[in-house]
Write a protein that holds these residues in place. Sequence first.
Motif, mmCIF file in Angstrom:
data_model
loop_
_atom_site.group_PDB
_atom_site.id
_atom_site.type_symbol
_atom_site.label_atom_id
_atom_site.label_comp_id
_atom_site.label_asym_id
_atom_site.label_seq_id
_atom_site.Cartn_x
_atom_site.Cartn_y
_atom_site.Cartn_z
ATOM 1 N N LYS A 190 1.805 1.224 -11.970
ATOM 2 C CA LYS A 190 1.229 1.287 -9.837
ATOM 3 C C LYS A 190 1.497 3.074 -9.466
ATOM 4 O O LYS A 190 0.579 3.477 -8.639
ATOM 5 N N PHE A 191 2.853 3.764 -10.174
ATOM 6 C CA PHE A 191 2.921 5.402 -9.547
ATOM 7 C C PHE A 191 1.469 5.913 -10.004
ATOM 8 O O PHE A 191 1.544 6.793 -9.996
ATOM 9 N N ILE A 192 1.768 5.819 -11.979
ATOM 10 C CA ILE A 192 0.199 6.507 -12.037
ATOM 11 C C ILE A 192 -0.711 6.614 -11.694
ATOM 12 O O ILE A 192 -1.647 7.664 -11.185
ATOM 13 N N GLU A 193 -1.498 4.951 -11.401
ATOM 14 C CA GLU A 193 -3.019 4.736 -11.036
ATOM 15 C C GLU A 193 -2.938 5.260 -9.524
ATOM 16 O O GLU A 193 -4.111 5.971 -9.624
ATOM 17 N N ASN A 194 -2.080 4.878 -8.644
ATOM 18 C CA ASN A 194 -1.843 5.801 -6.941
ATOM 19 C C ASN A 194 -1.515 7.726 -7.607
ATOM 20 O O ASN A 194 -1.505 8.345 -5.761
ATOM 21 N N ASP A 214 -11.290 16.678 -15.305
ATOM 22 C CA ASP A 214 -11.308 15.881 -14.972
ATOM 23 C C ASP A 214 -10.315 15.032 -15.287
ATOM 24 O O ASP A 214 -10.641 13.816 -16.125
ATOM 25 N N GLU A 215 -9.085 14.183 -14.697
ATOM 26 C CA GLU A 215 -9.047 13.525 -14.621
ATOM 27 C C GLU A 215 -9.165 12.309 -14.379
ATOM 28 O O GLU A 215 -8.826 11.393 -15.171
ATOM 29 N N LYS A 216 -10.042 11.859 -13.732
ATOM 30 C CA LYS A 216 -10.453 10.099 -13.917
ATOM 31 C C LYS A 216 -11.672 10.468 -15.427
ATOM 32 O O LYS A 216 -11.776 8.808 -15.648
ATOM 33 N N VAL A 217 -11.898 10.778 -15.693
ATOM 34 C CA VAL A 217 -12.561 11.157 -16.596
ATOM 35 C C VAL A 217 -12.087 10.581 -17.658
ATOM 36 O O VAL A 217 -12.210 9.469 -18.775
ATOM 37 N N ASP A 251 1.192 -1.008 -0.093
ATOM 38 C CA ASP A 251 -0.174 -0.162 0.224
ATOM 39 C C ASP A 251 0.956 0.874 -0.199
ATOM 40 O O ASP A 251 1.228 1.578 1.003
ATOM 41 N N LEU A 252 1.376 1.691 -1.146
ATOM 42 C CA LEU A 252 2.468 2.851 -1.205
ATOM 43 C C LEU A 252 1.944 3.866 -1.315
ATOM 44 O O LEU A 252 2.610 5.153 0.070
ATOM 45 N N GLN A 253 1.279 4.258 -1.147
ATOM 46 C CA GLN A 253 0.312 6.006 -0.552
ATOM 47 C C GLN A 253 0.399 5.784 1.068
ATOM 48 O O GLN A 253 0.968 6.521 1.423
ATOM 49 N N ASN A 254 0.265 4.427 2.038
ATOM 50 C CA ASN A 254 0.261 4.422 2.511
ATOM 51 C C ASN A 254 1.436 4.256 3.538
ATOM 52 O O ASN A 254 1.795 5.209 4.551
ATOM 53 N N ILE A 255 2.414 4.193 3.443
ATOM 54 C CA ILE A 255 3.393 4.117 3.530
ATOM 55 C C ILE A 255 4.282 5.386 3.602
ATOM 56 O O ILE A 255 4.958 5.329 4.463
ATOM 57 N N LEU A 256 3.965 5.552 1.865
ATOM 58 C CA LEU A 256 4.740 7.237 1.946
ATOM 59 C C LEU A 256 4.404 8.328 2.553
ATOM 60 O O LEU A 256 4.527 9.068 3.157
ATOM 61 N N LYS A 257 3.164 8.450 3.812
ATOM 62 C CA LYS A 257 2.819 8.897 4.382
ATOM 63 C C LYS A 257 3.340 9.494 5.966
ATOM 64 O O LYS A 257 3.137 10.128 6.950
ATOM 65 N N LYS A 258 4.739 7.674 5.699
ATOM 66 C CA LYS A 258 4.926 7.595 7.134
ATOM 67 C C LYS A 258 6.407 8.780 6.426
ATOM 68 O O LYS A 258 7.755 8.741 8.106
#
Length: 278
Positions: free
Chosen positions: A133-137, A213-216, A103-110
Amino acid sequence: MLSLNKIKEIIEKNNFDFKKMFGQNFIIDYNIIQNIVKKADIKEDSLVIEIGPGAGSLTCELANIAKQVLCFEIDVKLKPILDETLKDYENIDIIFEDFLKVDLQNILKKYSYKNLYVVANLPYYITTPIIMKFIENRISLEKMVVMVQKEVGNRFKAKPGSKDYSSLSIFLDYYFDVQKIMDVSRNVFIPKPNVDSIVISFNKKTCQYKVLDEKVFFKLVKDAFKQKRKTIRNNLKQYDLNIIEKVLKKHEYDLTVRAEQLSIDIFIEISNELTKNI
Ligand code: SAM
């Protein structure tokens, strides 16, 4: 600083068996390591992510410059080797897990840092999923400098209409200026792989595309390439085809065109028109 000969000696002493299934080809050329680190141009107060430290030869050099290095290594058999080669460094964390599963986002929070870099000699069998993985997150990277298999590297710079053009080419173009740094012969690795490599740098784009809108946008591109041989009409059935057709007409295309013919600008225009009409 440990010499590469010393690192080789530590690998041998630990009776390490190189595993093909993990893409284990370690660099044994100091100039190449130096060049990669130089091109990464790591600024002060930076966190550097390295996927696959192997025996730690690139890792040491990164740790000499960065505030902190964070490594992900799938092979726990490398732990005793890394314990020895990196023992003098206090700014290296190694997580012994499959990078694709963390869970990269979570790890980076530290971590607190100003700039985030990725510098690695990537395991060849999962180069694209790692970059995705970097792009999608939506991880905001200052720069990524990676060594990859030559033919995979050429794909990253593919242009519309070429056989290598894919959704990945568009996503990379969206975030980065992609640049080839150098060719690397297969002779500078142990064990020697069957192919040559290249080092590529991905620099954060200074002039961003205007996407409403990046999601779209991301979903549209993914859907458009879902089945490469199918037309836009078939891949994008679930969208408002009238809107898409209007944009395509402006660029002298119709709904029978395939995604691989369309530039990022056309995809952005379509996605912005779709967003305005949601
Ligand atoms: N950085 C080292 C070097 O240049 O000498 C080793 C590079 S080697 C090409 C790739 C490294 O990635 C190996 O250490 C391998 O065990 C590791 N690796 C392979 N798959 C991985 C994964 N899914 N997650 C994390 N590390 C992985």
